[in-house]
Design a protein around this motif. Structure first.
Motif, PDB file in Angstrom:
ATOM      1  N   UNK A   1       0.853  -1.193   0.000  1.00 39.24           N
ATOM      2  CA  UNK A   1       0.000   0.000   0.000  1.00 39.24           C
ATOM      3  C   UNK A   1       0.886   1.239   0.000  1.00 39.24           C
ATOM      4  N   UNK A   2       0.681   2.096  -0.991  1.00 35.94           N
ATOM      5  CA  UNK A   2       1.488   3.307  -1.115  1.00 35.94           C
ATOM      6  C   UNK A   2       0.938   4.393  -0.196  1.00 35.94           C
ATOM      7  N   UNK A   3       1.838   5.041   0.484  1.00 35.99           N
ATOM      8  CA  UNK A   3       1.455   6.161   1.340  1.00 35.99           C
ATOM      9  C   UNK A   3       2.427   7.305   1.118  1.00 35.99           C
ATOM     10  N   UNK A   4       1.879   8.504   0.926  1.00 39.08           N
ATOM     11  CA  UNK A   4       2.677   9.714   0.762  1.00 39.08           C
ATOM     12  C   UNK A   4       2.269  10.685   1.863  1.00 39.08           C
ATOM     13  N   UNK A   5       3.238  11.177   2.604  1.00 39.67           N
ATOM     14  CA  UNK A   5       2.943  12.074   3.719  1.00 39.67           C
ATOM     15  C   UNK A   5       3.750  13.353   3.551  1.00 39.67           C
ATOM     16  N   UNK A   6       3.044  14.476   3.370  1.00 38.67           N
ATOM     17  CA  UNK A   6       3.691  15.775   3.227  1.00 38.67           C
ATOM     18  C   UNK A   6       3.849  16.439   4.585  1.00 38.67           C
ATOM     19  N   UNK A   7       4.829  17.308   4.672  1.00 37.64           N
ATOM     20  CA  UNK A   7       5.026  18.121   5.865  1.00 37.64           C
ATOM     21  C   UNK A   7       5.778  19.380   5.467  1.00 37.64           C
ATOM     22  N   UNK A   8       5.804  20.344   6.390  1.00 40.72           N
ATOM     23  CA  UNK A   8       6.592  21.541   6.158  1.00 40.72           C
ATOM     24  C   UNK A   8       5.795  22.784   5.805  1.00 40.72           C
ATOM     25  N   UNK A   9       4.502  22.646   5.627  1.00 37.31           N
ATOM     26  CA  UNK A   9       3.699  23.823   5.314  1.00 37.31           C
ATOM     27  C   UNK A   9       3.542  24.717   6.529  1.00 37.31           C
ATOM     28  N   UNK A  10       2.957  25.888   6.315  1.00 37.82           N
ATOM     29  CA  UNK A  10       2.741  26.804   7.420  1.00 37.82           C
ATOM     30  C   UNK A  10       2.384  28.184   6.940  1.00 37.82           C
ATOM     31  N   UNK A  11       2.376  29.113   7.893  1.00 36.81           N
ATOM     32  CA  UNK A  11       2.085  30.518   7.619  1.00 36.81           C
ATOM     33  C   UNK A  11       3.389  31.297   7.634  1.00 36.81           C
ATOM     34  N   UNK A  12       3.671  31.968   6.531  1.00 39.66           N
ATOM     35  CA  UNK A  12       4.887  32.762   6.418  1.00 39.66           C
ATOM     36  C   UNK A  12       4.553  34.117   5.828  1.00 39.66           C
ATOM     37  N   UNK A  13       5.536  35.015   5.862  1.00 37.57           N
ATOM     38  CA  UNK A  13       5.360  36.337   5.267  1.00 37.57           C
ATOM     39  C   UNK A  13       5.950  36.351   3.854  1.00 37.57           C
TER      40      UNK A  13
ATOM     41  N   UNK B   1       8.023  15.298   1.429  1.00 32.84           N
ATOM     42  CA  UNK B   1       7.031  14.259   1.189  1.00 32.84           C
ATOM     43  C   UNK B   1       7.749  12.920   1.294  1.00 32.84           C
ATOM     44  N   UNK B   2       7.350  12.132   2.265  1.00 31.02           N
ATOM     45  CA  UNK B   2       7.974  10.830   2.472  1.00 31.02           C
ATOM     46  C   UNK B   2       7.035   9.738   1.994  1.00 31.02           C
ATOM     47  N   UNK B   3       7.582   8.822   1.206  1.00 38.15           N
ATOM     48  CA  UNK B   3       6.781   7.776   0.584  1.00 38.15           C
ATOM     49  C   UNK B   3       7.104   6.418   1.183  1.00 38.15           C
ATOM     50  N   UNK B   4       6.131   5.543   1.135  1.00 43.49           N
ATOM     51  CA  UNK B   4       6.332   4.164   1.554  1.00 43.49           C
ATOM     52  C   UNK B   4       5.474   3.260   0.680  1.00 43.49           C
ATOM     53  N   UNK B   5       5.868   1.990   0.620  1.00 40.46           N
ATOM     54  CA  UNK B   5       5.047   1.008  -0.067  1.00 40.46           C
ATOM     55  C   UNK B   5       5.528   0.587  -1.439  1.00 40.46           C
ATOM     56  N   UNK B   6       6.501   1.324  -2.025  1.00 39.12           N
ATOM     57  CA  UNK B   6       7.031   0.951  -3.331  1.00 39.12           C
ATOM     58  C   UNK B   6       8.512   1.301  -3.354  1.00 39.12           C
ATOM     59  N   UNK B   7       9.184   0.822  -4.374  1.00 40.90           N
ATOM     60  CA  UNK B   7      10.590   1.199  -4.542  1.00 40.90           C
ATOM     61  C   UNK B   7      10.638   2.644  -5.001  1.00 40.90           C
ATOM     62  N   UNK B   8      10.981   3.530  -4.082  1.00 43.32           N
ATOM     63  CA  UNK B   8      10.842   4.967  -4.291  1.00 43.32           C
ATOM     64  C   UNK B   8      11.599   5.442  -5.524  1.00 43.32           C
ATOM     65  N   UNK B   9      12.805   4.969  -5.697  1.00 42.58           N
ATOM     66  CA  UNK B   9      13.664   5.473  -6.769  1.00 42.58           C
ATOM     67  C   UNK B   9      13.173   5.081  -8.165  1.00 42.58           C
ATOM     68  N   UNK B  10      12.184   4.235  -8.243  1.00 45.81           N
ATOM     69  CA  UNK B  10      11.679   3.793  -9.544  1.00 45.81           C
ATOM     70  C   UNK B  10      10.664   4.746 -10.146  1.00 45.81           C
ATOM     71  N   UNK B  11      10.229   5.759  -9.412  1.00 44.58           N
ATOM     72  CA  UNK B  11       9.074   6.546  -9.834  1.00 44.58           C
ATOM     73  C   UNK B  11       9.328   8.046  -9.871  1.00 44.58           C
ATOM     74  N   UNK B  12       8.754   8.652 -10.901  1.00 44.97           N
ATOM     75  CA  UNK B  12       8.689  10.108 -10.957  1.00 44.97           C
ATOM     76  C   UNK B  12       7.839  10.610  -9.791  1.00 44.97           C
ATOM     77  N   UNK B  13       8.303  11.683  -9.192  1.00 40.56           N
ATOM     78  CA  UNK B  13       7.534  12.347  -8.130  1.00 40.56           C
ATOM     79  C   UNK B  13       7.183  13.756  -8.591  1.00 40.56           C
ATOM     80  N   UNK B  14       6.000  14.208  -8.211  1.00 42.17           N
ATOM     81  CA  UNK B  14       5.570  15.547  -8.603  1.00 42.17           C
ATOM     82  C   UNK B  14       5.013  16.323  -7.425  1.00 42.17           C
TER      83      UNK B  14
END
Length: 122
Positions: free
Chosen positions: A1-13, A22-35
């Motif tokens: 099961x593929x899971x993508x978890x983003x972090x780092x957002x917030x309120x800035x000026x 964005x950290x991924x799990x469930x597949x061989x990460x290096x095999x895939x384009x990320x967007x």
């Protein structure tokens, strides 16, 4: 099961920088384009950047080239989006995605994260 978890957002000026992860799990990460995509209130989801599996090739929407940088660390199964000189119009929910079924700039990716909010105040 593929899971993508983003972090780092917030309120800035305006003018500040943020780095999204964005950290991924469930597949061989290096095999895939990320967007990275973003969606502002009332607007369609738009392409921001993509990176090849090896990290050799990067692609950007023209309007963001020079301010945003995509990178990846395959050892950490993580893709990053460094955002500099942020503007109020960059305010949106930012999503990472894996494995485009068509072109890298089309939102037809097979897997998506839940999104992280970025708000830029003027």
């Amino acid at each position: 099961q593929v899971q993508l978890v983003e972090s780092g957002g917030g309120l800035v000026q305006a003018g500040d920088s943020l780095r999204l992860s964005c950290t991924a799990s469930g597949r061989t990460f290096s095999s895939y384009v990320m967007g990275w995509f973003r969606q502002a209130p009332g607007k369609e989801r738009e392409f921001v950047a993509a990176i090849s599996g090896s990290g050799t090739n990067n692609y950007y929407t023209n309007s963001l080239k020079g301010r945003f940088t995509i990178s990846r660390d395959n050892a950490k199964n993580t893709v990053y989006l460094q955002m500099n000189s942020l503007k109020p119009e960059d305010t949106a929910v930012y999503y990472c995605a894996q494995d485009p079924s068509g072109s890298y700039y089309s939102p037809a990716y097979r897997y998506w994260g839940q999104g992280t909010q970025v708000t830029v105040s003027s």
